[in-house]
Every structure is written in structure tokens, then in C-alpha cells.
Design a protein around this motif. Sequence first.
Motif, PDB file in Angstrom:
ATOM      1  N   LEU A   1       0.826  -1.199   0.000  1.00 21.87           N
ATOM      2  CA  LEU A   1       0.000   0.000   0.000  1.00 21.87           C
ATOM      3  C   LEU A   1       0.867   1.258   0.000  1.00 21.87           C
ATOM      4  O   LEU A   1       1.877   1.329   0.691  1.00 21.87           O
ATOM      5  CB  LEU A   1      -0.925   0.010   1.223  1.00 21.87           C
ATOM      6  N   GLU A   2       0.460   2.233  -0.792  1.00 18.43           N
ATOM      7  CA  GLU A   2       1.133   3.527  -0.849  1.00 18.43           C
ATOM      8  C   GLU A   2       0.131   4.594  -0.426  1.00 18.43           C
ATOM      9  O   GLU A   2      -0.916   4.743  -1.051  1.00 18.43           O
ATOM     10  CB  GLU A   2       1.661   3.810  -2.261  1.00 18.43           C
ATOM     11  N   TYR A   3       0.468   5.333   0.600  1.00 23.11           N
ATOM     12  CA  TYR A   3      -0.444   6.317   1.170  1.00 23.11           C
ATOM     13  C   TYR A   3      -0.089   7.717   0.686  1.00 23.11           C
ATOM     14  O   TYR A   3       0.988   7.966   0.138  1.00 23.11           O
ATOM     15  CB  TYR A   3      -0.399   6.269   2.695  1.00 23.11           C
ATOM     16  N   THR A   4      -1.031   8.644   0.931  1.00 24.86           N
ATOM     17  CA  THR A   4      -0.801  10.051   0.592  1.00 24.86           C
ATOM     18  C   THR A   4       0.426  10.588   1.314  1.00 24.86           C
ATOM     19  O   THR A   4       1.305  11.210   0.722  1.00 24.86           O
ATOM     20  CB  THR A   4      -2.033  10.893   0.974  1.00 24.86           C
ATOM     21  N   ILE A   5       0.500  10.361   2.613  1.00 20.60           N
ATOM     22  CA  ILE A   5       1.694  10.639   3.410  1.00 20.60           C
ATOM     23  C   ILE A   5       2.463   9.320   3.537  1.00 20.60           C
ATOM     24  O   ILE A   5       1.847   8.284   3.797  1.00 20.60           O
ATOM     25  CB  ILE A   5       1.313  11.158   4.807  1.00 20.60           C
ATOM     26  N   PRO A   6       3.770   9.303   3.328  1.00 21.06           N
ATOM     27  CA  PRO A   6       4.530   8.057   3.514  1.00 21.06           C
ATOM     28  C   PRO A   6       4.350   7.530   4.943  1.00 21.06           C
ATOM     29  O   PRO A   6       5.010   7.980   5.873  1.00 21.06           O
ATOM     30  CB  PRO A   6       5.972   8.475   3.237  1.00 21.06           C
ATOM     31  N   SER A   7       3.446   6.579   5.117  1.00 20.26           N
ATOM     32  CA  SER A   7       3.088   6.131   6.467  1.00 20.26           C
ATOM     33  C   SER A   7       2.748   4.641   6.507  1.00 20.26           C
ATOM     34  O   SER A   7       2.096   4.193   7.453  1.00 20.26           O
ATOM     35  CB  SER A   7       1.895   6.942   6.985  1.00 20.26           C
ATOM     36  N   ARG A   8       3.159   3.880   5.515  1.00 22.71           N
ATOM     37  CA  ARG A   8       2.810   2.458   5.481  1.00 22.71           C
ATOM     38  C   ARG A   8       3.368   1.721   6.686  1.00 22.71           C
ATOM     39  O   ARG A   8       2.643   0.989   7.385  1.00 22.71           O
ATOM     40  CB  ARG A   8       3.339   1.831   4.187  1.00 22.71           C
ATOM     41  N   CYS A   9       4.649   1.910   6.976  1.00 19.61           N
ATOM     42  CA  CYS A   9       5.274   1.217   8.107  1.00 19.61           C
ATOM     43  C   CYS A   9       4.695   1.689   9.431  1.00 19.61           C
ATOM     44  O   CYS A   9       4.480   0.888  10.348  1.00 19.61           O
ATOM     45  CB  CYS A   9       6.783   1.425   8.079  1.00 19.61           C
ATOM     46  N   ALA A  10       4.438   2.996   9.531  1.00 23.39           N
ATOM     47  CA  ALA A  10       3.889   3.534  10.782  1.00 23.39           C
ATOM     48  C   ALA A  10       2.492   2.988  11.053  1.00 23.39           C
ATOM     49  O   ALA A  10       2.165   2.615  12.186  1.00 23.39           O
ATOM     50  CB  ALA A  10       3.864   5.059  10.714  1.00 23.39           C
ATOM     51  N   LEU A  11       1.650   2.910  10.008  1.00 19.57           N
ATOM     52  CA  LEU A  11       0.297   2.399  10.202  1.00 19.57           C
ATOM     53  C   LEU A  11       0.301   0.890  10.471  1.00 19.57           C
ATOM     54  O   LEU A  11      -0.524   0.398  11.252  1.00 19.57           O
ATOM     55  CB  LEU A  11      -0.562   2.718   8.970  1.00 19.57           C
ATOM     56  N   GLU A  12       1.223   0.171   9.850  1.00 20.40           N
ATOM     57  CA  GLU A  12       1.345  -1.255  10.172  1.00 20.40           C
ATOM     58  C   GLU A  12       1.818  -1.454  11.606  1.00 20.40           C
ATOM     59  O   GLU A  12       1.382  -2.380  12.293  1.00 20.40           O
ATOM     60  CB  GLU A  12       2.306  -1.924   9.188  1.00 20.40           C
ATOM     61  N   TYR A  13       2.714  -0.587  12.054  1.00 12.78           N
ATOM     62  CA  TYR A  13       3.190  -0.661  13.441  1.00 12.78           C
ATOM     63  C   TYR A  13       2.052  -0.389  14.421  1.00 12.78           C
ATOM     64  O   TYR A  13       1.989  -0.972  15.505  1.00 12.78           O
ATOM     65  CB  TYR A  13       4.325   0.340  13.633  1.00 12.78           C
ATOM     66  N   LEU A  14       1.117   0.505  14.018  1.00 13.11           N
ATOM     67  CA  LEU A  14      -0.032   0.837  14.868  1.00 13.11           C
ATOM     68  C   LEU A  14      -1.206  -0.115  14.641  1.00 13.11           C
ATOM     69  O   LEU A  14      -2.289   0.111  15.188  1.00 13.11           O
ATOM     70  CB  LEU A  14      -0.483   2.274  14.584  1.00 13.11           C
ATOM     71  N   ASN A  15      -0.994  -1.157  13.816  1.00 10.36           N
ATOM     72  CA  ASN A  15      -2.031  -2.168  13.524  1.00 10.36           C
ATOM     73  C   ASN A  15      -3.273  -1.550  12.899  1.00 10.36           C
ATOM     74  O   ASN A  15      -4.411  -1.912  13.238  1.00 10.36           O
ATOM     75  CB  ASN A  15      -2.415  -2.933  14.797  1.00 10.36           C
ATOM     76  N   ALA A  16      -3.077  -0.624  11.977  1.00  5.14           N
ATOM     77  CA  ALA A  16      -4.204  -0.016  11.273  1.00  5.14           C
ATOM     78  C   ALA A  16      -4.772  -1.022  10.277  1.00  5.14           C
ATOM     79  O   ALA A  16      -4.015  -1.684   9.552  1.00  5.14           O
ATOM     80  CB  ALA A  16      -3.750   1.236  10.540  1.00  5.14           C
ATOM     81  N   PRO A  17      -6.078  -1.173  10.189  1.00  2.00           N
ATOM     82  CA  PRO A  17      -6.676  -2.160   9.273  1.00  2.00           C
ATOM     83  C   PRO A  17      -6.467  -1.772   7.812  1.00  2.00           C
ATOM     84  O   PRO A  17      -6.630  -0.603   7.440  1.00  2.00           O
ATOM     85  CB  PRO A  17      -8.159  -2.139   9.654  1.00  2.00           C
TER      86      PRO A  17
END
Length: 386
Positions: free
Chosen positions: A157-173
Motif C-alpha cells: 500500500l502507498e499512502y498520501t503521506i509516507p506512512s505504510r510502516c507507521a500504520l502497520e506498526y499501529l495495527n491499522a486495518p
Amino acid sequence: MCDSDFWHECLLYIQITVPHYGYRKTRENENALREFGLSIVVILSSMEIYLDCTNAGENVDALMLIFCGSLAVMKMIWFRIYASNLTKTYKFAENDYLMIQNEKQRAIMLRHAFIARTLMCTMVSIAYFDSFIYSLMPVLHTLSKEQINVTQQDITLEYTIPSRCALEYLNAPRNMYITFCIIELFTVLLVCTSNYGNDSLFLHIALHICGQVKILKSKLIDFDLTGPQIRDRFNALIQKHCHLMEMTKILANATSFILLMQLFFSSLLLCILGFQFILALKRNDVIIMVRSFMVLNAFLTQITTYCVVGDYLKSQMEEVGIFIYQNAWYDLPAKLKQNFIFIIMRSQSPVQLQAGNFIVVNLQTYMSILKTSMSYLSVLRVMIET
């Protein structure tokens, strides 16, 4: 009519900038929400760099967003600290509209207000357009991969803000991907509004001062030497000149630190993103090329506006002495001639916008930034090709 002119010209600035400063207690929740949105950009981008699970291009994007978010927060905090200075300048501006003497002066003031409003709309429009295209491209790239891949878990997944690793770390669905992209898009637009809205606030005052200086020059060149009360009328012009210099000092003190940070971050990002653009050009990576170009366009527009307005203010202040000298000063009494000399001497070292009180914000500084950036990029391009 003059008072309505002032509020008509300032209405757009008030609508954009006042909500950021919390002048009304009823807007405290809205201000907290805006500050939370700006902090999301900085926190997610910082976590992405700290986790170090992305490529260099995404790290550059994250660094750019950290700089932009930090600048937006600094501008909001700094202008709150110097809120009294900005209030004084706008009170001075309102009094200037109330003291309009003829239609010529009104036309000069409205013309400068129109220039300020046009600059603000141009900057904000370019920033919104670039941000929207910048934010849309990674989403479209991800959605195109979904049509090719069979399993969704295999998609990066590629997000608007580079945040793929951060959201995976926070367990974002993962199934809330579109929702996160929309939220991040609004936070990026909020960063643009905070940056360019704050810039428009003091650029409007700077151009208002330029208009007042132009009116002062017309009064000096048309000064009636044969009329009564020459001394009183000339002293009134001297007081107006001192008032404009004091107004410029207040504005310069309020924006000195912000201009320094803006020039520093912008110069740094011009070099980094320019290097990224060169690498993408060599690899024929269209997506990185377009995104780098959009960001470079936004920053160059911002720096250009600063330096053009700063140079215009400086030239207007310097021309006061020239317009005084073009008058028939030799027919004045000896004591008034001495006052002419002091004004000419003062105009030779004008009050001007400075970054950190040591870098003059004008076209010469703008050209120095561009030359240094181009020299740096030329060296890196030669290193890549060899």
C-alpha cells in the motif's frame, strides 16, 4: 466608504488566517483539531523514517512533509507570540484607509491590495493543485496494482503521506485504506493552508506599506512650496515617513525568524528534491518526476513571492530620498533644507525584510539561492553520469 474598502480587502485574509490563531474562545476546539492535523503529518512522517522500512524516495517525501509540517506549526506559534505586532500593523492599515484624501490615493491603495490578494490566491491555488496531484498519484498507483494482483495481502500500500510502516506498526486495518488516504489528503491541504495563509497575512501588510510609501512619494514630489504653513505640512510628511518605517520594523521583527526558517528549509529541499528529480529523470520514473516537480514548483513559488515583495518594499523605501531630491528643495528655508538631508540619508539605509536579521529578502538573495542550488545539482549530475 474608506473603512468598507479596508474590510473588503481584508475579508479574504481574515477568513483564511484568523481561524488559525484562536482570537475567539469559541474556536478553541477547531484550533486544537487543526493543530492535531498538523501533528499527524509530522508524527507519521517521523515514525516512517525511524522505522526505516521504506526506500529512499519515500524517506525523502517523509522528510519534506516533516519540514512543511514543522514550518506550519512554527508559523502558527510565532505569529501568536507576535500577535500584538500584527494587530498594530492592521490598526495602522485601517487608519490609513480612514485618512484617504483623494481618489488617486484610494486607487493606489486598492491596487496594492489587489496585488496582494492576487498573490495570495495564486500561491494557495498552486499549493492546493500540487498537493492534490502529489497526494493522488500514490493512491492511483496502489489501485492500479489491485487490478493486477489476485490477493490483496500481496499489495504494498502507498499512502498520501509516507506512512505504510507507521500504520502497520499501529495495527491499522488494511480495509480502511481509502479512509486513511482521504484523512491524510485533508491534513496535507491543512499544512498548505497554514503555510500559505500565514504568508499571505504578512505579505498583505508589506504591500500595504509599499502603497503608503508610494502615496508619500507623490506627496513629496507635488509638495507646494508657495502655500501657507510650509513647515507644518512638511513636518506632517516627515512624521508619515517615520510612521511607515516604524510599521516596517514591527513587521520585520515579527517575521524575521519565520523567514530564516523558510529560506533554510526551502533551500535544503530544493537541493534534495532536485537531486531526486535528476535520479528519476535518469531512470525514467514518471511518478517520482511529477511528484518532485510539483513540490519544487510549490517551494519556488513561495520563495519567489517572498523575494519579489521584499525587493519591492526595499526599492520603494529607497526611492523616498530620490523623490525628495527631485523637488524644488533649494527654495526652502535653511532649516527645512537640513531636514531634507536627514531624510535622504535615512532612505539610503531603508528598513527591509530580513531573515534572521542578517539575510535581506530580495531578488539578489533569490538569485543566490537559485545559483547555489543549481551548482550543487550540477555537481551531483556529473557524479551520477560518471
